[in-house]
Design a protein around this motif. Structure first.
Motif, PDB file in Angstrom:
ATOM      1  N   ILE A 141       0.856  -1.189   0.000  1.00 32.63           N
ATOM      2  CA  ILE A 141       0.000   0.000   0.000  1.00 32.63           C
ATOM      3  C   ILE A 141       0.894   1.241   0.000  1.00 32.63           C
ATOM      4  O   ILE A 141       1.857   1.308   0.764  1.00 32.63           O
ATOM      5  CB  ILE A 141      -0.909   0.057   1.256  1.00 32.63           C
ATOM      6  CG1 ILE A 141      -1.862  -1.131   1.294  1.00 32.63           C
ATOM      7  CG2 ILE A 141      -1.709   1.357   1.294  1.00 32.63           C
ATOM      8  CD1 ILE A 141      -2.711  -1.180   2.556  1.00 32.63           C
ATOM      9  N   VAL A 195       0.404   5.461   0.170  1.00 33.18           N
ATOM     10  CA  VAL A 195      -0.508   6.604   0.296  1.00 33.18           C
ATOM     11  C   VAL A 195       0.335   7.863   0.215  1.00 33.18           C
ATOM     12  O   VAL A 195       1.330   7.995   0.932  1.00 33.18           O
ATOM     13  CB  VAL A 195      -1.255   6.565   1.650  1.00 33.18           C
ATOM     14  CG1 VAL A 195      -2.152   7.782   1.802  1.00 33.18           C
ATOM     15  CG2 VAL A 195      -2.068   5.293   1.771  1.00 33.18           C
ATOM     16  N   GLN A 196      -0.022   8.774  -0.670  1.00 41.50           N
ATOM     17  CA  GLN A 196       0.795   9.969  -0.885  1.00 41.50           C
ATOM     18  C   GLN A 196      -0.064  11.227  -0.825  1.00 41.50           C
ATOM     19  O   GLN A 196      -0.986  11.387  -1.629  1.00 41.50           O
ATOM     20  CB  GLN A 196       1.467   9.849  -2.267  1.00 41.50           C
ATOM     21  CG  GLN A 196       2.652  10.764  -2.472  1.00 41.50           C
ATOM     22  CD  GLN A 196       3.870  10.313  -1.688  1.00 41.50           C
ATOM     23  OE1 GLN A 196       4.295   9.170  -1.826  1.00 41.50           O
ATOM     24  NE2 GLN A 196       4.425  11.170  -0.859  1.00 41.50           N
ATOM     25  N   LEU A 250      -2.523  12.366   0.781  1.00 41.82           N
ATOM     26  CA  LEU A 250      -3.962  12.125   0.649  1.00 41.82           C
ATOM     27  C   LEU A 250      -4.783  13.178   1.385  1.00 41.82           C
ATOM     28  O   LEU A 250      -4.515  13.505   2.534  1.00 41.82           O
ATOM     29  CB  LEU A 250      -4.276  10.736   1.218  1.00 41.82           C
ATOM     30  CG  LEU A 250      -5.728  10.326   1.313  1.00 41.82           C
ATOM     31  CD1 LEU A 250      -6.326  10.190  -0.065  1.00 41.82           C
ATOM     32  CD2 LEU A 250      -5.840   9.012   2.065  1.00 41.82           C
ATOM     33  N   SER A 265       0.438  10.634   4.321  1.00 43.37           N
ATOM     34  CA  SER A 265       1.338   9.826   3.498  1.00 43.37           C
ATOM     35  C   SER A 265       1.910   8.698   4.337  1.00 43.37           C
ATOM     36  O   SER A 265       2.316   8.921   5.475  1.00 43.37           O
ATOM     37  CB  SER A 265       2.515  10.660   2.971  1.00 43.37           C
ATOM     38  OG  SER A 265       2.062  11.734   2.218  1.00 43.37           O
ATOM     39  N   GLU A 299       3.536   4.251   3.779  1.00 43.02           N
ATOM     40  CA  GLU A 299       3.707   3.113   2.892  1.00 43.02           C
ATOM     41  C   GLU A 299       3.658   1.852   3.746  1.00 43.02           C
ATOM     42  O   GLU A 299       4.179   1.839   4.860  1.00 43.02           O
ATOM     43  CB  GLU A 299       5.066   3.229   2.177  1.00 43.02           C
ATOM     44  CG  GLU A 299       5.222   2.238   1.049  1.00 43.02           C
ATOM     45  CD  GLU A 299       6.461   2.524   0.191  1.00 43.02           C
ATOM     46  OE1 GLU A 299       7.215   3.448   0.544  1.00 43.02           O
ATOM     47  OE2 GLU A 299       6.660   1.808  -0.795  1.00 43.02           O
ATOM     48  N   LEU A 310      -8.722   3.533   1.495  1.00 34.85           N
ATOM     49  CA  LEU A 310      -7.869   2.383   1.164  1.00 34.85           C
ATOM     50  C   LEU A 310      -8.687   1.282   0.489  1.00 34.85           C
ATOM     51  O   LEU A 310      -8.197   0.560  -0.373  1.00 34.85           O
ATOM     52  CB  LEU A 310      -7.220   1.801   2.428  1.00 34.85           C
ATOM     53  CG  LEU A 310      -6.188   2.671   3.136  1.00 34.85           C
ATOM     54  CD1 LEU A 310      -5.667   1.951   4.368  1.00 34.85           C
ATOM     55  CD2 LEU A 310      -5.050   3.033   2.208  1.00 34.85           C
ATOM     56  N   VAL A 322      -3.597   6.980  -3.808  1.00 39.19           N
ATOM     57  CA  VAL A 322      -3.416   5.747  -3.044  1.00 39.19           C
ATOM     58  C   VAL A 322      -3.224   4.627  -4.052  1.00 39.19           C
ATOM     59  O   VAL A 322      -3.984   4.546  -5.017  1.00 39.19           O
ATOM     60  CB  VAL A 322      -4.675   5.450  -2.196  1.00 39.19           C
ATOM     61  CG1 VAL A 322      -4.579   4.087  -1.532  1.00 39.19           C
ATOM     62  CG2 VAL A 322      -4.890   6.529  -1.150  1.00 39.19           C
ATOM     63  N   THR A 323      -2.204   3.778  -3.861  1.00 40.92           N
ATOM     64  CA  THR A 323      -2.160   2.560  -4.667  1.00 40.92           C
ATOM     65  C   THR A 323      -2.208   1.369  -3.723  1.00 40.92           C
ATOM     66  O   THR A 323      -1.566   1.365  -2.676  1.00 40.92           O
ATOM     67  CB  THR A 323      -0.902   2.444  -5.549  1.00 40.92           C
ATOM     68  OG1 THR A 323       0.241   2.464  -4.710  1.00 40.92           O
ATOM     69  CG2 THR A 323      -0.823   3.571  -6.558  1.00 40.92           C
ATOM     70  N   VAL A 324      -2.991   0.394  -4.110  1.00 44.60           N
ATOM     71  CA  VAL A 324      -3.143  -0.813  -3.296  1.00 44.60           C
ATOM     72  C   VAL A 324      -2.895  -2.013  -4.196  1.00 44.60           C
ATOM     73  O   VAL A 324      -3.538  -2.165  -5.234  1.00 44.60           O
ATOM     74  CB  VAL A 324      -4.558  -0.915  -2.686  1.00 44.60           C
ATOM     75  CG1 VAL A 324      -4.693  -2.191  -1.876  1.00 44.60           C
ATOM     76  CG2 VAL A 324      -4.855   0.294  -1.819  1.00 44.60           C
ATOM     77  N   ARG A 346      -5.114   2.030  -8.378  1.00 46.73           N
ATOM     78  CA  ARG A 346      -4.680   3.370  -8.011  1.00 46.73           C
ATOM     79  C   ARG A 346      -5.919   4.236  -7.871  1.00 46.73           C
ATOM     80  O   ARG A 346      -6.782   4.256  -8.735  1.00 46.73           O
ATOM     81  CB  ARG A 346      -3.762   3.936  -9.091  1.00 46.73           C
ATOM     82  CG  ARG A 346      -3.187   5.288  -8.746  1.00 46.73           C
ATOM     83  CD  ARG A 346      -2.449   5.861  -9.932  1.00 46.73           C
ATOM     84  NE  ARG A 346      -2.283   7.293  -9.743  1.00 46.73           N
ATOM     85  CZ  ARG A 346      -1.154   7.863  -9.328  1.00 46.73           C
ATOM     86  NH1 ARG A 346      -0.098   7.128  -9.077  1.00 46.73           N
ATOM     87  NH2 ARG A 346      -1.079   9.175  -9.166  1.00 46.73           N
ATOM     88  N   ASP A 371      -7.106   8.089  -7.278  1.00 47.43           N
ATOM     89  CA  ASP A 371      -6.836   9.507  -7.110  1.00 47.43           C
ATOM     90  C   ASP A 371      -8.003  10.271  -7.716  1.00 47.43           C
ATOM     91  O   ASP A 371      -9.008   9.672  -8.097  1.00 47.43           O
ATOM     92  CB  ASP A 371      -5.488   9.914  -7.737  1.00 47.43           C
ATOM     93  CG  ASP A 371      -5.436   9.656  -9.226  1.00 47.43           C
ATOM     94  OD1 ASP A 371      -6.469   9.839  -9.885  1.00 47.43           O
ATOM     95  OD2 ASP A 371      -4.372   9.259  -9.728  1.00 47.43           O
TER      96      ASP A 371
END
Lengths: 263, 275
Positions: A4, A6-7, A9, A60, A62, A86, A97-99, B7, B9
Motif C-alpha cells: 500500500i 498513500v501519498q 492524501l 502519506s 507506505e 484504502l 493511493v495505490t493498493v 490506483r 486519485d
C-alpha cells in the motif's frame, strides 16, 4: 504480493445543506480549545457558510507486505475515512493511493449486508461481491458458518442477529476468501473474549501469508495483540508513525495530559 | 480477479472511459446481480401467502377492471381491447418502473456502495433484472390472453426482439442517469414520481390513439412513451409500428445515453459522497 502506498492524501466531505455556523466565524477558531480540531477542519466559502468537512489532510505512508498496522486516534480523527479510501470506496480529493493485492474491507458492521436476507444468503452475496464464483462460495460455506458459530441462526434473517453475531458473520465471510489486504474498523472489539481469540488467530495466520492488515481500534490490548506498527491520526493528519508499543504509549500519555489539563 | 494494483486519485476511473469500464465490470458480475434481484423479489412477498403470484394477480386485476370499463369508449371489441390494454400496461409498467427505480437505484444501495468498492453499474443491472423478471411474469398472463383472442404468431412478431433490446439499452442509461441525479438532488426523485403517476393517462394504454382527431393524436405523439409502447404492442397485435415511432425511440435512446455518459463522466466518482 501486497503493498500500500498513500501519498499526500486529502479527503473532504461535502455538506449540501449549507450550514451557517452559529458561532462567529472570525473568532470561533480562536475560541476553540487547542486540541479540538473540529472547527479548523470545516471548509468554508467566502461568506462563511460551511461547505464541507476536511476528513483527511496530507496523509502519506507506505505499507510493505506482512505488516500489520494499527490505527489509533480520537473519535473523528479520520480513521474510518482512511480505511474507506484504502478500500476504494471514497476517491481521494488530493494525492493518491495505490493498493496491490486483493482487498477486503469491513468498515461498518451494518454495511454490506442485506438485513432482510438470511445469514446464508448474505454469505452468497458477499462471496459473489468479492469476485468469487458461485462454486467457490459453496465450497467455503460450511467453513464460514462454523467460524461464525451461529448454529441454526445462519438460516434466519440477519435482522434477528445481535451486534456480536453480525460481526462474527461479517468477519467470517471477509476472511474466508483469503484477501491479501484486510481492512478492519474498530467494531472488532464488540466480540466476546472467545471470538476475539479466534479472530486474532485467524489474523495471524493471514499475515503469515504475507498479507497486510490495517486495523483501527480504541482497544490497546487488541492492537498490541494483532499489530506491529502504529499510525496515530489526529485531526485528519498523521501525528505519529512508529512501532505499535511506542505509538500506544505516546497516545495514552497525550490522553492523560489532556485530561489533566482540563481538570 | 487476479492480484492487481489499483490506483485511486482524483482522476482515476473518471471520464467517459471510467463510465464504460464501470458498465463493463458490472456486467461481468452477472451472478451477483442476478442473485440479488431474485432475493429482492422473493423478499418483497416473503410474508404473503400468495407470494410472487401477487405480481400476476395485481396485473390481471388492473387489466380486467380497465378493460371492462373502458372497452365501450375505445371502439374496439372487448376481446381485442383486453389484449391491447394488457400489452400496453406491461410495457408501461416496465418503462415507468425504470424511472421510479432509477431514482432510488443508488440511494437504496448506499449500504453496499459505502461498504464495498463494486462497480456502481451492478446496482443498475440488479434493479433492471428485477424489472425484467416482473415483466416476464406478466407475459405469462398476456400470452394466454393473446391466444384466447385468436392471435397467431407471424413475421411481425419478430419485431419484438429489437424492441426488447431497445428497452433494456434505454433502461440502463435511464437508471444510471436518474440514479446519479437524484442521489445529489433528492427533489428530482419526488418530481419524477409525480410525473410518472400522470403518464399513464397521457399515454395510449387505456385509450386508443387512432380514435382521436388530428390535434389530440398529434399531442399524443409528442409524448415519447407513446412510441415506446407502440413498438412493443403493435407487432404483437399484428400491426407494423409507424416509422415515426422507431425514429423517436432511437433518437431518444441516443439522447439519454449521451446525457448519462456526460453526467457519469463528470460526477460518477462523487457518488459515495452524496449518499
Amino acid at each position: 504480493m501486497s503493498h500500500i502506498l498513500v501519498q499526500d492524501l486529502a479527503v473532504t466531505y461535502p455538506l449540501f445543506n449549507r450550514a451557517r455556523s452559529s458561532l462567529d466565524t472570525q473568532t470561533a477558531p480562536l475560541d476553540a480549545g487547542e486540541d479540538f480540531g473540529g472547527t479548523q477542519r470545516l471548509v468554508r466559502d467566502k461568506r462563511g457558510y460551511i461547505k464541507g468537512v476536511r476528513a483527511l489532510d496530507g496523509v502519506s505512508f507506505e505499507v510493505e507486505q506482512g505488516e500489520r498496522i494499527g490505527l489509533v486516534g480520537a473519535n473523528g480523527s479520520g480513521k474510518t475515512t482512511l480505511l474507506q479510501v484504502l478500500a476504494g470506496i471514497y476517491p481521494p480529493e488530493e494525492g493518491f493511493v495505490t493498493v496491490e493485492g486483493r482487498t477486503t474491507s469491513l468498515v461498518n458492521i451494518n454495511l454490506g449486508m442485506r438485513s432482510e436476507a438470511t445469514g446464508n444468503q448474505n454469505i452468497t452475496l458477499r462471496g459473489l461481491a468479492s469476485g468469487r464464483k458461485r462454486s467457490e462460495v459453496e465450497a467455503r460455506r460450511a467453513e464460514i458458518a462454523a467460524f461464525a458459530g451461529l448454529g441454526e441462526f445462519i438460516d434466519l434473517p440477519v435482522d434477528t442477529y445481535s451486534a456480536g453475531m453480525r460481526m462474527r458473520l461479517n468477519f467470517a465471510i471477509a476472511t474466508a476468501f483469503e484477501p491479501d489486504v484486510l481492512i478492519l474498523d474498530e467494531w472488532l472489539s464488540a466480540g466476546d473474549a472467545k471470538f476475539r481469540k479466534a479472530a486474532s488467530e485467524r489474523m495471524s495466520t493471514f499475515v503469515g501469508r504475507a498479507g497486510i492488515l490495517v486495523l483501527a481500534s480504541h482497544s490497546a490490548s487488541l492492537l498490541q495483540a494483532n499489530c506491529t506498527r502504529g499510525l496515530w491520526l489526529h485531526d485528519g493528519r498523521v501525528r505519529m508513525d512508529a512501532p505499535i508499543d511506542d505509538v500506544l504509549a505516546a497516545y495514552e500519555a497525550s490522553g492523560k495530559s489532556q485530561t489533566a489539563a482540563q481538570e | 480477479m487476479n492480484i492487481q494494483t489499483r490506483r485511486y486519485d482524483l482522476h482515476a476511473a473518471s471520464g467517459v472511459l471510467g463510465f464504460v469500464k464501470d458498465l463493463w465490470a458490472g456486467l461481468a458480475m452477472v451472478e451477483l446481480w442476478r442473485t440479488f434481484a431474485w432475493d429482492e423479489i422473493q423478499q418483497r412477498y416473503r410474508r404473503s401467502m400468495l407470494g410472487v403470484s401477487w405480481i400476476i394477480l395485481s396485473f390481471l386485476m388492473f387489466v380486467g377492471g380497465v378493460s371492462f370499463f373502458f372497452s365501450a369508449l375505445s371502439g374496439r371489441e372487448l376481446e381485442s381491447f383486453i389484449v391491447y390494454v394488457a400489452l400496453g400496461y406491461a410495457a408501461f409498467i416496465f418503462i415507468s418502473g425504470n424511472f421510479i427505480d432509477g431514482c432510488q437505484v443508488f440511494t437504496s444501495s448506499h449500504v453496499w456502495i459505502k461498504a464495498l468498492s463494486l462497480p456502481y453499474s451492478v446496482h443498475v443491472y440488479r434493479s433492471l433484472f428485477r424489472s425484467l423478471l416482473i415483466f416476464a411474469l406478466q407475459m405469462v398472463v398476456v400470452i394466454p390472453l393473446m391466444i384466447w383472442s385468436g392471435w397467431v404468431p407471424g413475421l411481425l412478431t419478430l419485431l419484438v426482439v429489437p424492441t426488447l433490446v431497445l428497452y433494456v439499452v434505454n433502461a440502463v442509461a435511464v437508471q444510471y442517469l436518474l440514479g446519479l441525479i437524484s442521489a445529489r438532488y433528492e427533489d428530482v426523485g419526488h418530481l419524477v414520481t409525480s410525473i410518472t403517476r400522470l403518464l399513464i393517462f397521457v399515454t395510449p394504454i387505456l385509450w386508443v390513439r387512432e380514435g382521436l382527431d388530428g390535434a389530440r393524436a398529434f399531442a399524443a405523439d409528442l409524448n415519447p412513451l407513446t412510441h415506446y409502447v407502440e413498438i412493443f404492442r403493435a407487432p404483437l397485435l399484428g400491426e407494423m409500428p409507424r416509422m415515426t415511432s422507431w425514429a423517436v425511440v432511437i433518437g431518444v435512446t441516443f439522447a439519454i445515453w449521451l446525457a448519462a455518459a456526460l453526467c457519469a463522466a463528470v460526477f460518477r466518482r462523487r457518488l459515495p459522497y452524496w449518499l
